[in-house]
Design a protein around this motif. Sequence first.
Motif, mmCIF file in Angstrom:
data_model
loop_
_atom_site.group_PDB
_atom_site.id
_atom_site.type_symbol
_atom_site.label_atom_id
_atom_site.label_comp_id
_atom_site.label_asym_id
_atom_site.label_seq_id
_atom_site.Cartn_x
_atom_site.Cartn_y
_atom_site.Cartn_z
ATOM 1 N N PRO A 242 52.594 73.652 10.518
ATOM 2 C CA PRO A 242 53.588 74.593 9.989
ATOM 3 C C PRO A 242 53.186 75.059 8.603
ATOM 4 C CG PRO A 242 54.413 72.340 9.881
ATOM 5 C CD PRO A 242 53.133 72.286 10.660
ATOM 6 N N PRO A 243 53.637 76.236 8.177
ATOM 7 C CA PRO A 243 53.288 76.729 6.834
ATOM 8 C C PRO A 243 53.852 75.821 5.744
ATOM 9 C CG PRO A 243 55.011 78.067 7.848
ATOM 10 C CD PRO A 243 54.487 77.165 8.923
ATOM 11 N N ASN A 244 53.103 75.702 4.658
ATOM 12 C CA ASN A 244 53.526 74.885 3.510
ATOM 13 C C ASN A 244 53.827 73.442 3.926
ATOM 14 O OD1 ASN A 244 53.465 77.234 1.849
ATOM 15 N ND2 ASN A 244 55.520 77.775 2.590
ATOM 16 N N PHE A 245 52.976 72.924 4.802
ATOM 17 C CA PHE A 245 53.209 71.570 5.319
ATOM 18 C C PHE A 245 53.066 70.523 4.223
ATOM 19 C CE2 PHE A 245 51.293 67.601 6.918
ATOM 20 C CZ PHE A 245 52.343 67.151 7.711
ATOM 21 N N THR A 246 54.011 69.594 4.197
ATOM 22 C CA THR A 246 53.937 68.430 3.317
ATOM 23 C C THR A 246 54.404 67.217 4.107
ATOM 24 O OG1 THR A 246 54.767 67.395 1.286
ATOM 25 C CG2 THR A 246 56.240 68.939 2.405
ATOM 26 N N PRO A 247 53.644 66.138 4.097
ATOM 27 C CA PRO A 247 53.985 65.003 4.964
ATOM 28 C C PRO A 247 55.186 64.194 4.492
ATOM 29 C CG PRO A 247 52.089 64.485 3.610
ATOM 30 C CD PRO A 247 52.385 65.939 3.378
ATOM 31 N N PHE A 248 55.551 64.352 3.212
ATOM 32 C CA PHE A 248 56.610 63.505 2.657
ATOM 33 C C PHE A 248 57.765 64.368 2.158
ATOM 34 C CE2 PHE A 248 58.670 61.192 -0.838
ATOM 35 C CZ PHE A 248 58.950 59.985 -0.210
ATOM 36 N N MET A 249 58.993 63.978 2.486
ATOM 37 C CA MET A 249 60.154 64.752 2.063
ATOM 38 C C MET A 249 61.319 63.798 1.794
ATOM 39 S SD MET A 249 62.176 67.766 4.131
ATOM 40 C CE MET A 249 62.754 66.604 5.383
ATOM 41 N N LEU A 250 61.890 63.884 0.608
ATOM 42 C CA LEU A 250 63.039 63.051 0.286
ATOM 43 C C LEU A 250 64.280 63.584 0.994
ATOM 44 C CD1 LEU A 250 62.567 62.499 -3.570
ATOM 45 C CD2 LEU A 250 62.294 60.800 -1.753
ATOM 46 N N PRO A 251 65.023 62.733 1.689
ATOM 47 C CA PRO A 251 66.233 63.193 2.372
ATOM 48 C C PRO A 251 67.310 63.594 1.379
ATOM 49 C CG PRO A 251 66.074 60.801 2.453
ATOM 50 C CD PRO A 251 64.789 61.295 1.861
ATOM 51 N N ASP A 252 68.087 64.590 1.743
ATOM 52 C CA ASP A 252 69.177 65.064 0.892
ATOM 53 C C ASP A 252 70.468 64.359 1.298
ATOM 54 O OD1 ASP A 252 70.982 66.366 -0.670
ATOM 55 O OD2 ASP A 252 70.790 68.312 0.314
ATOM 56 N N PHE A 253 70.820 63.311 0.564
ATOM 57 C CA PHE A 253 72.009 62.533 0.907
ATOM 58 C C PHE A 253 73.290 63.158 0.362
ATOM 59 C CE2 PHE A 253 68.660 59.272 1.208
ATOM 60 C CZ PHE A 253 68.950 58.748 2.456
ATOM 61 N N SER A 254 73.166 64.273 -0.366
ATOM 62 C CA SER A 254 74.371 64.894 -0.925
ATOM 63 C C SER A 254 75.272 65.455 0.169
ATOM 64 C CB SER A 254 73.983 66.003 -1.910
ATOM 65 O OG SER A 254 73.237 67.023 -1.250
ATOM 66 N N ASN A 255 74.652 65.902 1.272
ATOM 67 C CA ASN A 255 75.419 66.377 2.425
ATOM 68 C C ASN A 255 75.318 65.351 3.539
ATOM 69 O OD1 ASN A 255 76.178 68.884 1.316
ATOM 70 N ND2 ASN A 255 74.169 69.739 1.804
#
Length: 457
Positions: free
Chosen positions: A236-249
């Motif tokens: 996928p475009p702009n692929f990054t293997p690591f992403m912090l989950p957004d616990f605000s929602n």
Amino acid sequence: MLEKLFALTERNTDVKTEIMAGITTFITMAYILFVAPSVMGAAGMDKNAVLIATCLASGIITIAMGLFVNYPICLAPGVGLIAFYAFTVVLGMGVPWQTALGAVFISGLVFLVLTLTHVRQMIIEGIPNGLKAAITVGIGLFITIIGLKMSGLMTVVLSLSPDTLAAAVAGAGHTVATTNDTLFTLGALDNPRHLVTVFGLLFTALLMGRGINGSILIGILTTTVVAYATGVAQLPPNFTPFMLPDFSNNAVFQLDILGAVHMGLITIIFTFTFVELFDSMGTMIGTATKAGLVDPKTGRFPGMGKALFVDACGVSLGSLLGASTVTAFVESAAGVGAGGRTGLTAVTCGILFIISLFLTPVMLLIPDVATSPALILVGALMLEGVQQIDFSDFTEVFPAFLTIVMMPFTYSIANGISAGLVAYPLMKIVTGKAREVHPIVYVLAVLIVARYVFLSE
């Protein structure tokens, strides 16, 4: 420590095999991480909140199944029940999603009561061995159908007339209108996507034929590499293997239990309970049987009571976190097919669900063309149960036959089990063999008929 906790030697397995089996199961189940947010998002829920709930509910309950029951069975929100929750209850009936989650929670409590009173255990023990074997085979075919559809090797063509139907089959490019007429056709074998699937299917089958440990996982990973190398799958475009989950929602504790009670959602609660009862029961029977956990003398499953307890708790816990009905996943059979025999398989899978909160982009990298061959081959492995059906007695054959064919053809484990449980006592009564039927089967047959007659859509 792991040997003592999971009895690896007793079940003729080892740590490496169990971990690879857990990874295999997770890979075949990972699609739920994308299906659940998409479907429940259509019902007005925040997709990120659904993803968090799905990861947490699946991980926690699956780990509990592994640690406390020592079964290689993994759990997650069921696809069919997610669709019922979103499209029928929320969108179709206008029930707020919070109230619908309340109904799921109540159905979990009903399950818990049925488990603590040993009603669910009685049901499993009362089902004749022939039907238990048929459930295993039927689930195998059901998994095969899923794999074939995911891969595109089997396509569904819908048409208004023979002319447009013929045009669609011939690939004439006509727009095909949707009706109740359904035709399953073979996918185009000149399609690169389908060819990669065929490669994965044959490659993995050859590995299994050679008796190589971890064949299914090796097949999935190898097919993934081939898919990217041939351009069938792309990063996928702009692929990054690591992403912090957004616990605000998040949807934690946002369910409305009192709202479900005040709205009188009895039919909805019953439907959740009914489908979950037979789906989870069928999956547990089929998977536990294939894993060799059944007592050959009594036909019983040691630890099944605890497994059902964890399953029941999972339904209510999932709703508290913001997930739809959590159930035993039929894809657990993929891990069993890869050699999984203990709860270490489930613990491995559960840990991966938790980790997925941070590695969701990586999960997207494994394409359907890589996981679908594994599901097809698991279906082949589960055909073994057909040997346990007594083909000399047609009163055993016909109910087993209905159980097997109704699962894939109606795309429902619950429908297959229901058909078998209604046909079995009828065949026995008419042939003067009524005493061979366990009393609980008569009760189930009456309830099943009542459900389909009075509560069908």
